[in-house]
Design an enzyme around this catalytic site. Structure first.
Site, PDB file in Angstrom:
ATOM      1  CD  GLU A 153      53.669  -2.492  -2.632  1.00  0.00           C
ATOM      2  OE1 GLU A 153      53.627  -2.916  -3.840  1.00  0.00           O
ATOM      3  OE2 GLU A 153      54.943  -2.669  -1.941  1.00  0.00           O
ATOM      4  CG  HIS A 179      54.004  -0.588  -7.791  1.00  0.00           C
ATOM      5  ND1 HIS A 179      55.136  -0.297  -8.500  1.00  0.00           N
ATOM      6  CD2 HIS A 179      54.763  -0.909  -6.503  1.00  0.00           C
ATOM      7  CE1 HIS A 179      56.411  -0.168  -7.976  1.00  0.00           C
ATOM      8  NE2 HIS A 179      55.986  -0.781  -6.839  1.00  0.00           N
TER       9      HIS A 179
HETATM   10 ZN    ZN Z   1      57.383  -1.070  -5.269  1.00  0.00          ZN
END
Ligand code: ZN
Ligand code: ZN
Length: 149
Positions: free
Chosen positions: A68, A71
Site C-alpha cells: 500500500e 501506491h
Molecule cells: Zn494494490
C-alpha cells in the site's frame, strides 16, 4: 495489534524502505474481505484487513503495508501508482513488496509453515519461519511446534 501500533509500524516501514515519511493514517478495516489492504486516493489513508493479522501475523501485515505504501508514495509524487504501471512494478521490486493487494486466499496459498500449540492445539499458519523460542501460543502461552506437511 491495534490501530496506533499499525500507524507506528507503517511510519517506520515508510522510513526504512522508502526513505520518506508517511504522513497520513493507517488503520484496520474489519469490512475488507477480498483484499489484504487498500490505499484511499482521496484521503491518502491506508486500510488493512484485520483478519490477515489474526490469521497470519505481523509478517503478513508488513507485506500488505509495503504494497500500500508503494501506491501511496507514487500517487503523492504523481507517478504511476497503479498495478500495471512501470513505476509501480519497479518500486515493488525495489522495496520487496508484493505486486498485488493479496486477498486472504492468496495468503493461504503462500503459507509455508504451520505451527501448533502443544497445549491447546491452536494452529498458526505463517508465511515465514518463526522463532518458536520467542513466539508462544496467543491463546494459552503454550509452546509451539512446527507441523511437517
Ligand atoms: Zn494494490
Ligand atoms: Zn495454546
Amino acid at each position: 495489534m491495534d490501530n496506533s501500533a499499525l500507524q507506528k509500524l507503517t511510519e517506520s516501514l515508510s522510513l526504512k524502505y522508502f526513505k520518506v515519511p508517511f504522513k497520513h493514517k493507517a488503520y484496520f478495516n474489519k469490512r475488507l474481505r477480498t483484499t489484504g489492504g487498500r490505499y484511499l486516493l482521496t484521503s491518502h489513508n491506508i486500510e488493512v484487513n484485520d483478519k490477515q493479522y489474526a490469521k497470519f501475523g505481523e509478517s503478513a501485515i508488513i507485506d500488505i503495508i509495503k504494497h500500500e505504501l508503494c501506491h501511496y508514495h507514487l500517487h503523492i509524487q504523481k507517478k504511476g501508482y497503479k498495478h500495471r504501471d512501470k513505476d509501480f512494478k519497479r518500486l515493488c521490486q525495489l522495496t520487496g513488496a508484493p505486486r498485488f493487494c493479496s486477498a486472504i486466499e492468496n495468503y493461504e496459498d503462500r503459507v509455508n509453515y504451520i505451527y501448533q500449540c502443544q497445549k491447546c492445539d491452536t494452529r498458526y499458519p505463517r508465511i515465514r519461519k518463526v522463532d518458536t523460542v520467542k513466539m508462544v501460543c496467543g491463546n494459552c502461552n503454550g509452546k509451539l511446534k512446527e507441523l511437517k506437511n
